[in-house]
Write an enzyme that holds these catalytic residues in place. Structure first.
Site, PDB file in Angstrom:
ATOM      1  N   TYR A  19      15.762 -29.604  30.916  1.00 45.18           N
ATOM      2  CA  TYR A  19      15.888 -30.598  29.848  1.00 45.18           C
ATOM      3  C   TYR A  19      16.537 -31.895  30.310  1.00 45.18           C
ATOM      4  O   TYR A  19      17.496 -32.374  29.705  1.00 45.18           O
ATOM      5  CB  TYR A  19      16.674 -30.009  28.671  1.00 45.18           C
ATOM      6  CG  TYR A  19      15.863 -28.982  27.930  1.00 45.18           C
ATOM      7  CD1 TYR A  19      14.893 -29.401  27.015  1.00 45.18           C
ATOM      8  CD2 TYR A  19      16.014 -27.629  28.162  1.00 45.18           C
ATOM      9  CE1 TYR A  19      14.112 -28.479  26.351  1.00 45.18           C
ATOM     10  CE2 TYR A  19      15.237 -26.697  27.501  1.00 45.18           C
ATOM     11  CZ  TYR A  19      14.291 -27.128  26.593  1.00 45.18           C
ATOM     12  OH  TYR A  19      13.512 -26.221  25.944  1.00 45.18           O
ATOM     13  N   TYR A 150      17.045 -20.003  18.788  1.00 40.31           N
ATOM     14  CA  TYR A 150      16.418 -20.372  20.064  1.00 40.31           C
ATOM     15  C   TYR A 150      15.808 -19.117  20.676  1.00 40.31           C
ATOM     16  O   TYR A 150      16.483 -18.085  20.800  1.00 40.31           O
ATOM     17  CB  TYR A 150      17.437 -20.974  21.051  1.00 40.31           C
ATOM     18  CG  TYR A 150      16.808 -21.249  22.396  1.00 40.31           C
ATOM     19  CD1 TYR A 150      15.996 -22.368  22.572  1.00 40.31           C
ATOM     20  CD2 TYR A 150      16.954 -20.360  23.458  1.00 40.31           C
ATOM     21  CE1 TYR A 150      15.369 -22.597  23.790  1.00 40.31           C
ATOM     22  CE2 TYR A 150      16.326 -20.589  24.680  1.00 40.31           C
ATOM     23  CZ  TYR A 150      15.535 -21.706  24.835  1.00 40.31           C
ATOM     24  OH  TYR A 150      14.905 -21.928  26.032  1.00 40.31           O
ATOM     25  N   ASP A 260      16.007 -10.645  19.201  1.00 42.22           N
ATOM     26  CA  ASP A 260      16.070 -11.294  20.510  1.00 42.22           C
ATOM     27  C   ASP A 260      17.506 -11.146  21.030  1.00 42.22           C
ATOM     28  O   ASP A 260      18.389 -11.916  20.654  1.00 42.22           O
ATOM     29  CB  ASP A 260      15.661 -12.762  20.352  1.00 42.22           C
ATOM     30  CG  ASP A 260      15.768 -13.543  21.658  1.00 42.22           C
ATOM     31  OD1 ASP A 260      16.366 -13.023  22.619  1.00 42.22           O
ATOM     32  OD2 ASP A 260      15.262 -14.682  21.705  1.00 42.22           O
ATOM     33  N   LYS A 289      18.184 -12.265  30.647  1.00 47.52           N
ATOM     34  CA  LYS A 289      19.423 -12.857  31.180  1.00 47.52           C
ATOM     35  C   LYS A 289      20.275 -11.903  32.027  1.00 47.52           C
ATOM     36  O   LYS A 289      20.083 -11.851  33.227  1.00 47.52           O
ATOM     37  CB  LYS A 289      20.204 -13.500  30.040  1.00 47.52           C
ATOM     38  CG  LYS A 289      19.502 -14.779  29.562  1.00 47.52           C
ATOM     39  CD  LYS A 289      20.408 -15.737  28.822  1.00 47.52           C
ATOM     40  CE  LYS A 289      19.829 -17.138  28.762  1.00 47.52           C
ATOM     41  NZ  LYS A 289      19.049 -17.431  27.560  1.00 47.52           N
TER      42      LYS A 289
HETATM   43  C1  PLP Z   1      17.660 -17.850  27.305  1.00 52.12           C
HETATM   44  C2  PLP Z   1      17.048 -17.292  26.074  1.00 52.12           C
HETATM   45  C3  PLP Z   1      15.656 -17.096  25.973  1.00 52.12           C
HETATM   46  C4  PLP Z   1      14.703 -17.509  27.059  1.00 52.12           C
HETATM   47  O1  PLP Z   1      14.864 -16.808  28.233  1.00 52.12           O
HETATM   48  P1  PLP Z   1      14.306 -17.429  29.618  1.00 52.12           P
HETATM   49  O2  PLP Z   1      14.575 -16.355  30.622  1.00 52.12           O
HETATM   50  O3  PLP Z   1      15.062 -18.690  29.851  1.00 52.12           O
HETATM   51  O4  PLP Z   1      12.853 -17.680  29.418  1.00 52.12           O
HETATM   52  C5  PLP Z   1      15.167 -16.537  24.816  1.00 52.12           C
HETATM   53  N1  PLP Z   1      15.984 -16.177  23.809  1.00 52.12           N
HETATM   54  C6  PLP Z   1      17.320 -16.331  23.872  1.00 52.12           C
HETATM   55  C7  PLP Z   1      18.177 -15.888  22.734  1.00 52.12           C
HETATM   56  C8  PLP Z   1      17.895 -16.913  25.000  1.00 52.12           C
HETATM   57  O5  PLP Z   1      19.214 -17.109  25.034  1.00 52.12           O
END
Ligand code: PLP
Length: 453
Positions: A19, A150, A260, A289
Protein backbone atom coordinates in the site's frame (compact mmCIF):
# COMPACT_ATOMS: atom_id res chain seq x y z
CA UNK A 1 27.93 1.16 6.51
CA UNK A 2 27.73 1.76 2.82
CA UNK A 3 25.73 -1.34 1.86
CA UNK A 4 22.58 -0.43 3.83
CA UNK A 5 22.39 2.98 2.19
CA UNK A 6 23.00 1.26 -1.10
CA UNK A 7 20.15 -1.21 -0.50
CA UNK A 8 17.68 1.54 0.40
CA UNK A 9 18.63 3.49 -2.71
CA UNK A 10 18.32 0.48 -5.00
CA UNK A 11 14.93 -0.44 -3.48
CA UNK A 12 13.25 2.93 -4.06
CA UNK A 13 11.56 3.05 -7.45
CA UNK A 14 12.27 -0.63 -8.13
CA UNK A 15 10.11 -2.48 -5.62
CA UNK A 16 6.60 -1.83 -4.47
CA UNK A 17 5.96 -2.05 -0.73
CA UNK A 18 2.50 -2.74 0.78
CA UNK A 19 0.00 0.00 0.00
CA UNK A 20 2.67 2.51 -0.94
CA UNK A 21 3.76 4.54 -3.96
CA UNK A 22 6.56 2.96 -5.98
CA UNK A 23 9.14 5.56 -5.03
CA UNK A 24 8.29 5.50 -1.31
CA UNK A 25 10.94 2.85 -0.70
CA UNK A 26 11.83 1.88 2.86
CA UNK A 27 13.59 3.61 5.76
CA UNK A 28 15.50 0.63 7.13
CA UNK A 29 17.14 -2.51 5.78
CA UNK A 30 17.02 -5.66 7.91
CA UNK A 31 20.49 -7.14 8.22
CA UNK A 32 19.84 -9.81 10.86
CA UNK A 33 17.08 -11.23 13.05
CA UNK A 34 16.96 -13.51 16.07
CA UNK A 35 14.44 -14.18 18.83
CA UNK A 36 12.15 -11.16 19.19
CA UNK A 37 14.74 -8.78 17.71
CA UNK A 38 15.57 -7.31 14.34
CA UNK A 39 18.81 -5.60 13.40
CA UNK A 40 18.12 -2.61 11.18
CA UNK A 41 20.37 -0.19 9.35
CA UNK A 42 19.19 3.24 8.36
CA UNK A 43 20.22 5.37 5.38
CA UNK A 44 23.05 6.93 7.39
CA UNK A 45 24.46 3.48 8.08
CA UNK A 46 23.54 3.52 11.79
CA UNK A 47 22.59 0.16 13.29
CA UNK A 48 19.49 -0.31 15.46
CA UNK A 49 18.62 -3.42 17.49
CA UNK A 50 14.85 -3.34 17.91
CA UNK A 51 12.17 -5.58 19.42
CA UNK A 52 9.71 -6.48 16.69
CA UNK A 53 6.45 -5.18 18.13
CA UNK A 54 4.64 -6.28 14.96
CA UNK A 55 5.84 -9.92 14.96
CA UNK A 56 6.08 -9.38 11.20
CA UNK A 57 2.34 -8.66 11.01
CA UNK A 58 0.99 -11.16 13.56
CA UNK A 59 2.95 -14.08 12.18
CA UNK A 60 6.35 -14.49 13.89
CA UNK A 61 4.97 -15.87 17.16
CA UNK A 62 8.00 -18.02 18.14
CA UNK A 63 10.58 -15.43 17.13
CA UNK A 64 13.16 -15.28 14.37
CA UNK A 65 15.56 -18.16 13.84
CA UNK A 66 13.65 -20.40 16.20
CA UNK A 67 15.73 -23.58 16.54
CA UNK A 68 12.76 -25.98 16.25
CA UNK A 69 11.34 -24.26 13.17
CA UNK A 70 14.79 -23.94 11.58
CA UNK A 71 15.34 -27.66 12.13
CA UNK A 72 11.94 -28.57 10.63
CA UNK A 73 12.68 -26.44 7.57
CA UNK A 74 16.16 -27.91 7.11
CA UNK A 75 14.87 -31.49 7.44
CA UNK A 76 12.14 -30.92 4.87
CA UNK A 77 14.53 -29.21 2.43
CA UNK A 78 16.74 -32.27 2.67
CA UNK A 79 13.74 -34.45 1.79
CA UNK A 80 11.89 -32.33 -0.80
CA UNK A 81 10.87 -28.68 -0.74
CA UNK A 82 7.89 -28.87 -3.02
CA UNK A 83 5.79 -31.23 -5.03
CA UNK A 84 2.45 -30.69 -6.78
CA UNK A 85 -0.66 -31.63 -4.76
CA UNK A 86 -2.74 -32.80 -7.72
CA UNK A 87 -2.92 -36.58 -7.46
CA UNK A 88 -0.04 -36.64 -4.95
CA UNK A 89 0.14 -36.28 -1.20
CA UNK A 90 2.80 -36.22 1.52
CA UNK A 91 3.29 -36.56 5.24
CA UNK A 92 3.70 -32.83 6.11
CA UNK A 93 0.32 -31.92 4.59
CA UNK A 94 -1.48 -34.84 6.21
CA UNK A 95 0.06 -34.22 9.61
CA UNK A 96 -0.73 -30.53 9.44
CA UNK A 97 -4.37 -31.18 8.51
CA UNK A 98 -4.70 -33.70 11.34
CA UNK A 99 -3.25 -31.26 13.86
CA UNK A 100 -5.44 -28.40 12.64
CA UNK A 101 -8.59 -30.52 12.94
CA UNK A 102 -7.54 -31.56 16.43
CA UNK A 103 -6.92 -27.99 17.60
CA UNK A 104 -9.77 -26.22 15.78
CA UNK A 105 -13.20 -25.57 17.29
CA UNK A 106 -15.49 -28.64 17.40
CA UNK A 107 -17.04 -29.72 14.17
CA UNK A 108 -14.38 -28.54 11.73
CA UNK A 109 -13.26 -31.73 10.02
CA UNK A 110 -11.89 -30.97 6.56
CA UNK A 111 -9.00 -28.84 5.39
CA UNK A 112 -8.05 -26.95 2.24
CA UNK A 113 -4.46 -25.69 2.23
CA UNK A 114 -4.08 -22.32 0.54
CA UNK A 115 -1.02 -20.24 -0.19
CA UNK A 116 -2.05 -17.05 1.61
CA UNK A 117 -4.75 -15.67 3.87
CA UNK A 118 -6.54 -13.87 1.04
CA UNK A 119 -6.67 -17.07 -1.00
CA UNK A 120 -8.11 -19.03 1.93
CA UNK A 121 -10.88 -16.40 2.10
CA UNK A 122 -11.50 -16.79 -1.64
CA UNK A 123 -11.79 -20.53 -1.17
CA UNK A 124 -14.13 -20.10 1.83
CA UNK A 125 -16.44 -17.85 -0.20
CA UNK A 126 -16.36 -20.23 -3.18
CA UNK A 127 -17.18 -23.15 -0.91
CA UNK A 128 -20.14 -21.27 0.59
CA UNK A 129 -21.49 -20.52 -2.89
CA UNK A 130 -20.98 -24.10 -4.04
CA UNK A 131 -22.63 -25.33 -0.84
CA UNK A 132 -25.76 -23.22 -1.33
CA UNK A 133 -25.94 -24.31 -4.96
CA UNK A 134 -25.65 -27.96 -3.95
CA UNK A 135 -28.45 -27.41 -1.39
CA UNK A 136 -30.77 -26.15 -4.14
CA UNK A 137 -30.36 -22.46 -3.31
CA UNK A 138 -28.29 -21.20 -6.26
CA UNK A 139 -29.83 -17.71 -5.95
CA UNK A 140 -27.85 -17.13 -2.76
CA UNK A 141 -24.81 -15.37 -4.23
CA UNK A 142 -24.00 -12.62 -1.74
CA UNK A 143 -22.40 -12.35 1.66
CA UNK A 144 -23.23 -10.49 4.84
CA UNK A 145 -20.17 -8.80 6.36
CA UNK A 146 -19.38 -6.29 9.08
CA UNK A 147 -18.39 -2.71 8.44
CA UNK A 148 -14.80 -2.14 9.48
CA UNK A 149 -13.71 -5.63 8.45
CA UNK A 150 -10.61 -6.72 6.54
CA UNK A 151 -10.33 -10.06 4.76
CA UNK A 152 -7.54 -9.66 2.22
CA UNK A 153 -6.61 -8.04 -1.05
CA UNK A 154 -7.89 -10.38 -3.77
CA UNK A 155 -11.19 -9.46 -5.43
CA UNK A 156 -13.74 -11.53 -3.53
CA UNK A 157 -11.90 -10.99 -0.22
CA UNK A 158 -11.77 -7.28 -0.97
CA UNK A 159 -15.51 -7.20 -1.66
CA UNK A 160 -16.26 -8.23 1.94
CA UNK A 161 -13.80 -5.67 3.41
CA UNK A 162 -15.20 -2.41 4.74
CA UNK A 163 -16.89 -0.75 1.75
CA UNK A 164 -15.46 2.70 2.48
CA UNK A 165 -11.89 1.86 3.50
CA UNK A 166 -11.75 -1.33 1.52
CA UNK A 167 -10.84 -0.18 -2.01
CA UNK A 168 -14.34 -0.87 -3.37
CA UNK A 169 -14.49 2.50 -5.07
CA UNK A 170 -11.16 2.01 -6.85
CA UNK A 171 -12.25 -1.33 -8.31
CA UNK A 172 -16.00 -0.99 -8.80
CA UNK A 173 -17.78 -2.81 -10.33
CA UNK A 174 -15.34 -5.74 -10.18
CA UNK A 175 -15.55 -5.79 -6.39
CA UNK A 176 -19.00 -7.34 -5.91
CA UNK A 177 -21.72 -5.61 -3.95
CA UNK A 178 -22.13 -7.36 -0.64
CA UNK A 179 -24.42 -6.53 2.27
CA UNK A 180 -22.87 -4.83 5.30
CA UNK A 181 -24.05 -4.79 8.89
CA UNK A 182 -23.12 -1.73 10.91
CA UNK A 183 -20.04 -2.09 13.06
CA UNK A 184 -21.03 -3.53 16.45
CA UNK A 185 -20.39 -1.44 19.59
CA UNK A 186 -16.86 -1.37 20.97
CA UNK A 187 -15.94 -3.60 23.88
CA UNK A 188 -13.10 -3.89 26.35
CA UNK A 189 -12.04 -6.90 28.32
CA UNK A 190 -10.69 -6.38 31.79
CA UNK A 191 -7.66 -8.35 32.90
CA UNK A 192 -10.07 -10.32 35.11
CA UNK A 193 -11.86 -11.43 31.93
CA UNK A 194 -15.06 -9.35 32.16
CA UNK A 195 -16.43 -7.71 29.03
CA UNK A 196 -17.43 -4.07 29.17
CA UNK A 197 -19.68 -2.53 26.52
CA UNK A 198 -22.88 -0.55 26.12
CA UNK A 199 -25.79 -3.00 26.47
CA UNK A 200 -28.31 -0.67 24.81
CA UNK A 201 -26.08 -0.10 21.81
CA UNK A 202 -25.59 -3.84 21.46
CA UNK A 203 -29.35 -4.40 21.63
CA UNK A 204 -29.90 -1.84 18.87
CA UNK A 205 -27.20 -3.45 16.76
CA UNK A 206 -28.73 -6.90 17.28
CA UNK A 207 -32.21 -5.77 16.29
CA UNK A 208 -30.85 -4.14 13.17
CA UNK A 209 -28.68 -7.13 12.25
CA UNK A 210 -31.60 -9.55 12.60
CA UNK A 211 -33.85 -7.30 10.53
CA UNK A 212 -31.32 -6.86 7.69
CA UNK A 213 -30.52 -10.56 7.58
CA UNK A 214 -34.20 -11.55 7.47
CA UNK A 215 -34.89 -9.03 4.72
CA UNK A 216 -32.12 -10.30 2.44
CA UNK A 217 -31.85 -13.95 3.49
CA UNK A 218 -32.98 -15.22 0.09
CA UNK A 219 -29.86 -13.81 -1.59
CA UNK A 220 -27.31 -14.49 1.15
CA UNK A 221 -24.98 -17.50 1.09
CA UNK A 222 -23.12 -16.74 4.29
CA UNK A 223 -21.87 -14.36 6.93
CA UNK A 224 -18.18 -13.53 7.15
CA UNK A 225 -16.38 -11.68 9.94
CA UNK A 226 -13.19 -11.47 11.95
CA UNK A 227 -14.24 -12.80 15.35
CA UNK A 228 -13.94 -10.32 18.23
CA UNK A 229 -11.08 -8.25 16.86
CA UNK A 230 -11.12 -6.40 13.55
CA UNK A 231 -7.43 -6.03 12.70
CA UNK A 232 -6.39 -4.05 9.64
CA UNK A 233 -9.82 -2.35 9.72
CA UNK A 234 -8.89 -0.47 12.90
CA UNK A 235 -7.77 -2.81 15.71
CA UNK A 236 -11.36 -2.72 16.95
CA UNK A 237 -12.67 -5.05 19.67
CA UNK A 238 -16.38 -5.95 19.87
CA UNK A 239 -18.41 -8.04 22.37
CA UNK A 240 -18.47 -11.86 22.10
CA UNK A 241 -22.29 -11.70 22.17
CA UNK A 242 -22.11 -10.39 18.56
CA UNK A 243 -20.73 -13.74 17.44
CA UNK A 244 -23.54 -15.59 19.19
CA UNK A 245 -26.07 -13.39 17.38
CA UNK A 246 -24.38 -14.03 14.02
CA UNK A 247 -24.38 -17.78 14.73
CA UNK A 248 -28.14 -17.64 15.46
CA UNK A 249 -28.82 -15.58 12.34
CA UNK A 250 -26.85 -18.00 10.17
CA UNK A 251 -28.75 -20.99 11.58
CA UNK A 252 -32.13 -19.35 11.29
CA UNK A 253 -31.65 -18.35 7.65
CA UNK A 254 -29.56 -21.27 6.42
CA UNK A 255 -26.45 -19.22 5.84
CA UNK A 256 -22.95 -20.45 6.58
CA UNK A 257 -20.95 -18.67 9.27
CA UNK A 258 -17.40 -18.03 8.05
CA UNK A 259 -14.91 -16.88 10.67
CA UNK A 260 -11.73 -15.26 9.45
CA UNK A 261 -9.24 -16.16 12.21
CA UNK A 262 -6.22 -15.30 10.04
CA UNK A 263 -5.05 -12.62 12.50
CA UNK A 264 -6.77 -13.82 15.69
CA UNK A 265 -5.98 -17.54 15.43
CA UNK A 266 -3.42 -19.54 17.44
CA UNK A 267 -3.81 -17.81 20.78
CA UNK A 268 -3.34 -14.13 19.94
CA UNK A 269 -6.55 -12.96 21.72
CA UNK A 270 -6.07 -15.17 24.77
CA UNK A 271 -8.03 -18.16 23.44
CA UNK A 272 -6.62 -20.52 20.85
CA UNK A 273 -9.28 -19.18 18.46
CA UNK A 274 -11.17 -15.95 19.12
CA UNK A 275 -14.54 -17.67 18.49
CA UNK A 276 -13.94 -19.56 21.74
CA UNK A 277 -14.48 -16.34 23.71
CA UNK A 278 -18.10 -16.59 22.54
CA UNK A 279 -18.42 -20.37 22.80
CA UNK A 280 -19.61 -20.68 19.21
CA UNK A 281 -18.47 -22.83 16.31
CA UNK A 282 -18.23 -21.69 12.71
CA UNK A 283 -19.18 -23.67 9.60
CA UNK A 284 -16.01 -22.48 7.89
CA UNK A 285 -12.83 -21.03 9.38
CA UNK A 286 -9.76 -19.47 7.79
CA UNK A 287 -6.34 -19.40 9.41
CA UNK A 288 -3.02 -18.04 8.14
CA UNK A 289 -0.44 -15.52 9.38
CA UNK A 290 0.97 -17.33 12.48
CA UNK A 291 0.28 -20.77 10.97
CA UNK A 292 3.92 -21.32 9.99
CA UNK A 293 5.26 -19.28 12.90
CA UNK A 294 5.86 -16.56 10.33
CA UNK A 295 8.38 -18.54 8.27
CA UNK A 296 6.50 -19.08 5.02
CA UNK A 297 3.26 -18.09 3.39
CA UNK A 298 0.58 -20.68 4.15
CA UNK A 299 -3.08 -20.56 5.09
CA UNK A 300 -5.87 -23.04 5.57
CA UNK A 301 -9.62 -23.18 5.27
CA UNK A 302 -11.45 -25.66 7.47
CA UNK A 303 -15.09 -26.67 7.22
CA UNK A 304 -17.62 -28.94 8.93
CA UNK A 305 -18.61 -32.40 7.79
CA UNK A 306 -22.08 -31.09 6.90
CA UNK A 307 -20.70 -28.47 4.51
CA UNK A 308 -18.34 -30.96 2.86
CA UNK A 309 -21.14 -33.54 2.59
CA UNK A 310 -23.41 -31.13 0.72
CA UNK A 311 -20.67 -30.50 -1.82
CA UNK A 312 -19.87 -34.19 -1.96
CA UNK A 313 -23.46 -35.04 -2.89
CA UNK A 314 -22.64 -33.76 -6.35
CA UNK A 315 -26.00 -31.93 -6.52
CA UNK A 316 -24.34 -28.60 -7.38
CA UNK A 317 -24.04 -27.42 -10.97
CA UNK A 318 -20.25 -27.68 -10.73
CA UNK A 319 -20.33 -31.24 -9.38
CA UNK A 320 -18.66 -32.30 -6.17
CA UNK A 321 -15.20 -30.76 -6.64
CA UNK A 322 -14.22 -27.65 -4.71
CA UNK A 323 -13.12 -25.37 -7.52
CA UNK A 324 -9.69 -24.20 -6.45
CA UNK A 325 -6.17 -25.59 -6.74
CA UNK A 326 -3.12 -23.33 -6.58
CA UNK A 327 0.26 -24.42 -7.92
CA UNK A 328 1.87 -24.35 -4.50
CA UNK A 329 -1.06 -25.95 -2.69
CA UNK A 330 0.07 -27.87 0.39
CA UNK A 331 3.71 -26.83 -0.05
CA UNK A 332 5.64 -29.44 1.98
CA UNK A 333 8.21 -27.02 3.34
CA UNK A 334 5.54 -24.65 4.67
CA UNK A 335 3.50 -27.58 6.05
CA UNK A 336 6.52 -29.06 7.85
CA UNK A 337 7.32 -25.72 9.50
CA UNK A 338 3.63 -25.23 10.39
CA UNK A 339 3.58 -28.63 12.12
CA UNK A 340 6.63 -27.64 14.15
CA UNK A 341 5.03 -24.31 15.01
CA UNK A 342 1.79 -25.96 16.21
CA UNK A 343 3.87 -28.35 18.32
CA UNK A 344 5.56 -25.39 20.01
CA UNK A 345 2.19 -23.77 20.69
CA UNK A 346 0.52 -26.90 22.01
CA UNK A 347 3.48 -28.42 23.85
CA UNK A 348 4.70 -32.02 23.74
CA UNK A 349 2.19 -34.83 23.17
CA UNK A 350 0.10 -35.41 26.27
CA UNK A 351 0.21 -31.75 27.44
CA UNK A 352 -3.10 -30.98 29.15
CA UNK A 353 -5.19 -28.43 27.16
CA UNK A 354 -4.92 -25.80 29.93
CA UNK A 355 -1.13 -26.19 30.12
CA UNK A 356 -0.22 -25.46 26.50
CA UNK A 357 2.81 -23.15 26.27
CA UNK A 358 0.98 -20.48 24.25
CA UNK A 359 -1.38 -19.84 27.19
CA UNK A 360 1.35 -18.81 29.60
CA UNK A 361 3.07 -16.84 26.82
CA UNK A 362 -0.02 -14.86 25.80
CA UNK A 363 -0.96 -14.31 29.45
CA UNK A 364 2.52 -12.82 29.97
CA UNK A 365 2.04 -10.56 26.94
CA UNK A 366 -1.34 -9.40 28.25
CA UNK A 367 0.01 -8.60 31.70
CA UNK A 368 3.18 -7.01 30.30
CA UNK A 369 1.37 -4.84 27.77
CA UNK A 370 -1.35 -3.83 30.25
CA UNK A 371 1.21 -2.52 32.70
CA UNK A 372 3.75 -1.11 30.23
CA UNK A 373 1.10 0.79 28.25
CA UNK A 374 -0.84 1.97 31.32
CA UNK A 375 1.07 5.27 31.54
CA UNK A 376 0.18 6.05 27.94
CA UNK A 377 -3.49 6.64 28.80
CA UNK A 378 -2.69 9.92 30.51
CA UNK A 379 -0.70 11.37 27.57
CA UNK A 380 -2.15 14.34 25.72
CA UNK A 381 -3.29 13.28 22.26
CA UNK A 382 -4.20 9.73 23.34
CA UNK A 383 -7.85 8.77 22.98
CA UNK A 384 -7.84 5.20 24.23
CA UNK A 385 -5.52 2.35 25.18
CA UNK A 386 -6.78 -1.23 24.86
CA UNK A 387 -5.19 -4.62 25.41
CA UNK A 388 -6.60 -8.01 24.43
CA UNK A 389 -4.40 -11.06 24.84
CA UNK A 390 -1.17 -10.38 22.96
CA UNK A 391 -2.45 -7.22 21.27
CA UNK A 392 -1.86 -3.70 22.60
CA UNK A 393 -3.39 -0.65 20.95
CA UNK A 394 -2.85 3.07 21.52
CA UNK A 395 -5.50 5.07 19.70
CA UNK A 396 -4.66 8.73 19.20
CA UNK A 397 -6.98 11.68 18.77
CA UNK A 398 -5.50 12.45 15.34
CA UNK A 399 -3.87 10.49 12.52
CA UNK A 400 -0.42 9.18 13.47
CA UNK A 401 2.63 10.91 12.06
CA UNK A 402 3.85 7.54 10.89
CA UNK A 403 7.43 8.36 9.89
CA UNK A 404 8.14 10.40 13.03
CA UNK A 405 6.61 7.87 15.45
CA UNK A 406 8.40 4.97 13.73
CA UNK A 407 11.74 6.78 13.94
CA UNK A 408 11.25 7.77 17.58
CA UNK A 409 10.34 4.17 18.47
CA UNK A 410 13.31 2.69 16.58
CA UNK A 411 15.62 5.04 18.45
CA UNK A 412 14.25 3.56 21.68
CA UNK A 413 14.54 -0.05 20.58
CA UNK A 414 11.10 -0.89 19.16
CA UNK A 415 9.83 -1.63 15.68
CA UNK A 416 6.23 -0.54 15.03
CA UNK A 417 4.24 0.24 11.93
CA UNK A 418 1.37 2.55 12.91
CA UNK A 419 -1.58 3.29 10.64
CA UNK A 420 -4.49 5.75 10.74
CA UNK A 421 -4.80 6.91 14.36
CA UNK A 422 -3.32 3.69 15.74
CA UNK A 423 0.03 2.79 17.26
CA UNK A 424 -0.25 -0.88 18.10
CA UNK A 425 1.79 -3.98 18.89
CA UNK A 426 1.27 -7.74 18.76
CA UNK A 427 4.71 -8.97 19.82
CA UNK A 428 6.20 -12.45 19.40
CA UNK A 429 4.93 -14.84 22.10
CA UNK A 430 8.52 -15.39 23.28
CA UNK A 431 8.95 -11.78 24.44
CA UNK A 432 10.30 -11.57 27.98
CA UNK A 433 8.92 -9.23 30.62
CA UNK A 434 11.97 -7.03 30.10
CA UNK A 435 11.38 -6.85 26.36
CA UNK A 436 7.71 -6.00 26.93
CA UNK A 437 8.74 -3.19 29.27
CA UNK A 438 11.17 -1.85 26.65
CA UNK A 439 8.46 -2.07 24.01
CA UNK A 440 5.91 -0.28 26.20
CA UNK A 441 8.23 2.50 27.27
CA UNK A 442 9.52 3.00 23.71
CA UNK A 443 5.96 3.37 22.44
CA UNK A 444 4.92 5.66 25.25
CA UNK A 445 7.96 7.88 24.75
CA UNK A 446 7.56 7.94 20.96
CA UNK A 447 3.90 8.95 21.20
CA UNK A 448 4.70 11.57 23.84
CA UNK A 449 7.54 13.01 21.75
CA UNK A 450 5.64 13.21 18.48
CA UNK A 451 2.03 13.71 19.55
CA UNK A 452 2.27 15.18 23.07
CA UNK A 453 1.59 18.90 23.26
C1 PLP B 1 -3.83 -10.50 6.87
C2 PLP B 1 -5.27 -10.88 6.82
C3 PLP B 1 -5.82 -11.46 5.66
C4 PLP B 1 -5.04 -11.65 4.40
O1 PLP B 1 -4.00 -12.55 4.52
P1 PLP B 1 -2.77 -12.50 3.46
O2 PLP B 1 -1.92 -13.66 3.86
O3 PLP B 1 -2.12 -11.17 3.63
O4 PLP B 1 -3.37 -12.67 2.11
C5 PLP B 1 -7.15 -11.83 5.70
N1 PLP B 1 -7.89 -11.65 6.80
C6 PLP B 1 -7.40 -11.12 7.94
C7 PLP B 1 -8.27 -10.97 9.14
C8 PLP B 1 -6.07 -10.70 7.97
O5 PLP B 1 -5.60 -10.12 9.08
Amino acid sequence: MKTATDLLTRDAGLLWHPYAPLDAGAHYAVTAAGGAELTLRDAQGAEHRVIDGMASWWSMVHGYRNPALDAAAHAQIDAFSHVMFGGLTHQPAIELAERLVELAPEGLRHVFLADSGSISVEVALKLALQYQDACGRPERRRFLALRGGYHGDTFAAMSVCDPVDGMHAAFAPLAREQLFLPRPPAAERTIAGDWIYDEDELQLWETRARRMAAQHAGTLAGIICEPLLQGAGGMFIYPPRVLQVLREIADEHRMLLILDEIATGFGRTGKLFAAQHAGIEPDIMCVGKALTGGYLSLAAMLCTAAVAAALDSGAGTAGSALLHGPTFMGNPLACAVACASLDLLAGPAGTAPGQAPWQAQVARLERGLSSSLAGTRALPGVRQVRVLGGVGVIQLQAPVQVAAVTRAAVQRGAWVRPFRDLVYVMPPYICTEDQLRTLGSALTAAVAEVHGE
